[in-house]
Design a protein around this motif. Structure first.
Motif, PDB file in Angstrom:
ATOM      1  N   ARG A 113       0.829  -1.205   0.000  1.00  0.00           N
ATOM      2  CA  ARG A 113       0.000   0.000   0.000  1.00  0.00           C
ATOM      3  C   ARG A 113       0.869   1.264   0.000  1.00  0.00           C
ATOM      4  NH1 ARG A 113      -5.095   0.158   0.110  1.00  0.00           N
ATOM      5  NH2 ARG A 113      -6.390  -1.649   0.583  1.00  0.00           N
ATOM      6  N   ILE A 114       1.932   1.264   0.783  1.00  0.00           N
ATOM      7  CA  ILE A 114       2.814   2.434   0.811  1.00  0.00           C
ATOM      8  C   ILE A 114       3.352   2.711  -0.590  1.00  0.00           C
ATOM      9  CG2 ILE A 114       5.031   3.297   1.677  1.00  0.00           C
ATOM     10  CD1 ILE A 114       4.400   1.874   4.327  1.00  0.00           C
ATOM     11  N   LYS A 115       3.554   1.658  -1.361  1.00  0.00           N
ATOM     12  CA  LYS A 115       4.049   1.813  -2.721  1.00  0.00           C
ATOM     13  C   LYS A 115       2.928   2.165  -3.709  1.00  0.00           C
ATOM     14  CE  LYS A 115       6.394  -0.613  -6.510  1.00  0.00           C
ATOM     15  NZ  LYS A 115       7.016  -1.880  -6.970  1.00  0.00           N
ATOM     16  N   HIS A 116       1.828   1.390  -3.683  1.00  0.00           N
ATOM     17  CA  HIS A 116       0.804   1.509  -4.715  1.00  0.00           C
ATOM     18  C   HIS A 116      -0.410   2.346  -4.318  1.00  0.00           C
ATOM     19  CE1 HIS A 116       2.702  -1.457  -7.349  1.00  0.00           C
ATOM     20  NE2 HIS A 116       2.878  -2.223  -6.283  1.00  0.00           N
ATOM     21  N   SER A 117      -0.708   2.424  -3.035  1.00  0.00           N
ATOM     22  CA  SER A 117      -1.894   3.141  -2.563  1.00  0.00           C
ATOM     23  C   SER A 117      -1.569   3.840  -1.244  1.00  0.00           C
ATOM     24  CB  SER A 117      -3.048   2.150  -2.378  1.00  0.00           C
ATOM     25  OG  SER A 117      -4.221   2.790  -1.952  1.00  0.00           O
ATOM     26  N   PRO A 118      -0.590   4.748  -1.257  1.00  0.00           N
ATOM     27  CA  PRO A 118      -0.024   5.286  -0.017  1.00  0.00           C
ATOM     28  C   PRO A 118      -1.010   6.017   0.885  1.00  0.00           C
ATOM     29  CG  PRO A 118       0.708   6.563  -1.921  1.00  0.00           C
ATOM     30  CD  PRO A 118       0.056   5.329  -2.454  1.00  0.00           C
ATOM     31  N   VAL A 150      11.017  -0.070  -1.433  1.00  0.00           N
ATOM     32  CA  VAL A 150      10.252   1.108  -1.012  1.00  0.00           C
ATOM     33  C   VAL A 150      11.120   2.091  -0.225  1.00  0.00           C
ATOM     34  CG1 VAL A 150       8.259   1.887   0.349  1.00  0.00           C
ATOM     35  CG2 VAL A 150       8.078  -0.179  -1.050  1.00  0.00           C
ATOM     36  N   LYS A 151      12.116   1.584   0.467  1.00  0.00           N
ATOM     37  CA  LYS A 151      13.024   2.476   1.203  1.00  0.00           C
ATOM     38  C   LYS A 151      13.773   3.426   0.263  1.00  0.00           C
ATOM     39  CE  LYS A 151      15.509   0.609   4.552  1.00  0.00           C
ATOM     40  NZ  LYS A 151      16.310  -0.403   5.292  1.00  0.00           N
ATOM     41  N   LYS A 152      13.878   3.041  -1.003  1.00  0.00           N
ATOM     42  CA  LYS A 152      14.595   3.864  -1.977  1.00  0.00           C
ATOM     43  C   LYS A 152      13.670   4.858  -2.694  1.00  0.00           C
ATOM     44  CE  LYS A 152      17.874   0.115  -2.921  1.00  0.00           C
ATOM     45  NZ  LYS A 152      18.373  -0.839  -3.959  1.00  0.00           N
ATOM     46  N   ILE A 153      12.372   4.724  -2.463  1.00  0.00           N
ATOM     47  CA  ILE A 153      11.408   5.586  -3.141  1.00  0.00           C
ATOM     48  C   ILE A 153      11.331   6.943  -2.451  1.00  0.00           C
ATOM     49  CG2 ILE A 153       8.929   5.899  -3.607  1.00  0.00           C
ATOM     50  CD1 ILE A 153       8.685   2.920  -4.011  1.00  0.00           C
ATOM     51  N   ASN A 154      11.180   7.984  -3.225  1.00  0.00           N
ATOM     52  CA  ASN A 154      10.870   9.308  -2.683  1.00  0.00           C
ATOM     53  C   ASN A 154       9.372   9.302  -2.363  1.00  0.00           C
ATOM     54  OD1 ASN A 154       9.956  12.057  -2.486  1.00  0.00           O
ATOM     55  ND2 ASN A 154      11.856  12.717  -3.486  1.00  0.00           N
ATOM     56  N   LEU A 155       9.037   9.139  -1.088  1.00  0.00           N
ATOM     57  CA  LEU A 155       7.645   8.933  -0.699  1.00  0.00           C
ATOM     58  C   LEU A 155       6.771  10.149  -0.977  1.00  0.00           C
ATOM     59  CD1 LEU A 155       8.167   6.963   2.632  1.00  0.00           C
ATOM     60  CD2 LEU A 155       7.559   6.052   0.392  1.00  0.00           C
ATOM     61  N   GLU A 156       7.321  11.336  -0.829  1.00  0.00           N
ATOM     62  CA  GLU A 156       6.530  12.536  -1.120  1.00  0.00           C
ATOM     63  C   GLU A 156       6.212  12.626  -2.609  1.00  0.00           C
ATOM     64  OE1 GLU A 156       6.690  17.408  -0.603  1.00  0.00           O
ATOM     65  OE2 GLU A 156       8.200  16.165   0.387  1.00  0.00           O
ATOM     66  N   GLU A 157       7.179  12.310  -3.437  1.00  0.00           N
ATOM     67  CA  GLU A 157       6.955  12.317  -4.883  1.00  0.00           C
ATOM     68  C   GLU A 157       5.947  11.231  -5.270  1.00  0.00           C
ATOM     69  OE1 GLU A 157       9.570  11.237  -8.812  1.00  0.00           O
ATOM     70  OE2 GLU A 157      10.522  12.499  -7.290  1.00  0.00           O
ATOM     71  N   ASN A 158       6.032  10.096  -4.617  1.00  0.00           N
ATOM     72  CA  ASN A 158       5.102   9.006  -4.894  1.00  0.00           C
ATOM     73  C   ASN A 158       3.667   9.406  -4.550  1.00  0.00           C
ATOM     74  OD1 ASN A 158       4.661   6.246  -5.755  1.00  0.00           O
ATOM     75  ND2 ASN A 158       4.271   5.732  -3.620  1.00  0.00           N
ATOM     76  N   LEU A 159       3.493  10.205  -3.502  1.00  0.00           N
ATOM     77  CA  LEU A 159       2.167  10.695  -3.135  1.00  0.00           C
ATOM     78  C   LEU A 159       1.589  11.565  -4.250  1.00  0.00           C
ATOM     79  CD1 LEU A 159       2.739  11.625   0.611  1.00  0.00           C
ATOM     80  CD2 LEU A 159       1.204   9.838  -0.235  1.00  0.00           C
ATOM     81  N   ASN A 160       2.419  12.381  -4.852  1.00  0.00           N
ATOM     82  CA  ASN A 160       1.964  13.228  -5.963  1.00  0.00           C
ATOM     83  C   ASN A 160       1.514  12.376  -7.136  1.00  0.00           C
ATOM     84  OD1 ASN A 160       2.383  15.807  -4.843  1.00  0.00           O
ATOM     85  ND2 ASN A 160       4.574  15.624  -5.190  1.00  0.00           N
ATOM     86  N   ILE A 161       2.244  11.298  -7.404  1.00  0.00           N
ATOM     87  CA  ILE A 161       1.899  10.420  -8.525  1.00  0.00           C
ATOM     88  C   ILE A 161       0.592   9.684  -8.276  1.00  0.00           C
ATOM     89  CG2 ILE A 161       2.611   8.337  -9.772  1.00  0.00           C
ATOM     90  CD1 ILE A 161       5.525   9.202  -9.256  1.00  0.00           C
ATOM     91  N   LYS A 162       0.418   9.211  -7.037  1.00  0.00           N
ATOM     92  CA  LYS A 162      -0.751   8.385  -6.733  1.00  0.00           C
ATOM     93  C   LYS A 162      -2.022   9.183  -6.446  1.00  0.00           C
ATOM     94  CE  LYS A 162       1.705   4.631  -6.988  1.00  0.00           C
ATOM     95  NZ  LYS A 162       1.502   3.696  -8.089  1.00  0.00           N
ATOM     96  N   SER A 163      -1.907  10.493  -6.245  1.00  0.00           N
ATOM     97  CA  SER A 163      -3.059  11.269  -5.823  1.00  0.00           C
ATOM     98  C   SER A 163      -4.178  11.316  -6.870  1.00  0.00           C
ATOM     99  CB  SER A 163      -2.644  12.716  -5.488  1.00  0.00           C
ATOM    100  OG  SER A 163      -2.101  13.354  -6.627  1.00  0.00           O
TER     101      SER A 163
END
Length: 269
Positions: free
Chosen positions: A194-199, A251-264
């Motif tokens: 979920r953190i990766k695909h549906s954060p 997932v530790k290597k992912i920019n989580l804030e950027e991923n939120l922008n993508i998934k929003s």
């Protein structure tokens, strides 16, 4: 089976609540917020009320539902996800067993009203007297920090408690091993996925996985969830553990804030 429709039930609730001066707004969550209402959908309603009236509104709702078709069963309790809120769930007589009416009354002063678009979609507003449903977007930077903290917790949890599965497999205590497999291998896997695909729904567990995850991920999960016997459990535990370890590293290597922008902008629910 009664011909009473979803729309008639909702309209009757609106008609009884809207005139009350201590009721500020009412909206629908769940499938209605994502345009996915079907014959199996229930009715998810949230009502914004004066802080000391979260239980009082139900005497009005009880009366109107009894007059419509009668209440066969109900369950009520404080709403754990919205402090101070109260929830009551109704099953009506002579209506589809799937058309359960779930009503949550939230305090007017509450900061958690199930309105964040990123999580709950475009809620269907029935009425709003005080701009209750106009909420600010989620602060992605702060939310990303929350996800990072949770990821670290999951990693430590798995390292400490994952061994319980192996312990009970070695003892041939398969029921216990299966329970630990779900709690300390599958559940963490779902949360990291979920953190990766549906954060935004990182804490929704298995709810909505068929809508939130890619189809190939769902297919792989189905194979890991269905266990034939103890030997099968051992094999699938090893597969799940390997996937989880790899996924945490990824997932530790992912920019989580950027991923939120993508998934929003992705559709959910």
């Amino acid at each position: 089976m009664s011909s009473l429709t979803r729309e008639e039930i909702i309209k009757s609730i609106v008609d009884v609540l809207k005139p009350l001066d201590f009721v500020y707004a009412m909206w629908q969550c769940g499938s209605a917020a994502f345009g996915r209402v079907d014959e199996w959908s229930d009715i998810d309603i949230v009502v914004d009320v004066e802080d000391d009236k979260t239980r009082e509104i139900f005497k009005y709702i009880d009366t109107v539902l009894e007059s419509l078709s009668g209440v066969e069963n109900y369950f009520e309790s404080p709403q754990p996800m919205s402090p101070g809120g109260y929830q009551k769930v109704y099953r009506l007589k002579n209506v589809s067993k799937f058309l359960v009416v779930e009503i949550c009354a939230v305090m007017h002063s509450s900061t958690n009203k199930f309105l964040k678009k990123e999580i709950h979609g475009d809620v269907f507003v029935n009425f709003d007297k005080d701009k209750v449903t106009e909420v600010m977007p989620i602060d992605k930077r702060e939310f990303a920090k929350k996800l990072d903290h949770r990821l670290k917790q999951i990693e430590n949890l798995v390292k400490i408690y994952g061994v319980l599965v192996e312990k009970e497999l070695n003892r041939h205590n398969y029921i216990e091993a299966f329970a630990f497999y779900q709690n300390f291998t599958l559940n963490p896997l779902i949360e990291v996925l979920r953190i990766k695909h549906s954060p935004y729904r990182y804490n929704f567990r298995i709810r909505y996985v068929y809508y939130d995850f890619p189809k190939d991920i769902v297919k792989k999960l189905e194979e890991l969830y269905f266990i034939k016997d103890g030997d099968d459990l051992k094999v699938k535990y090893e597969e799940t553990k390997k996937w989880l370890d790899e996924l945490i590293g990824e997932v530790k290597k992912i920019n989580l804030e950027e991923n939120l922008n993508i998934k929003s902008s992705l559709k959910r629910d």
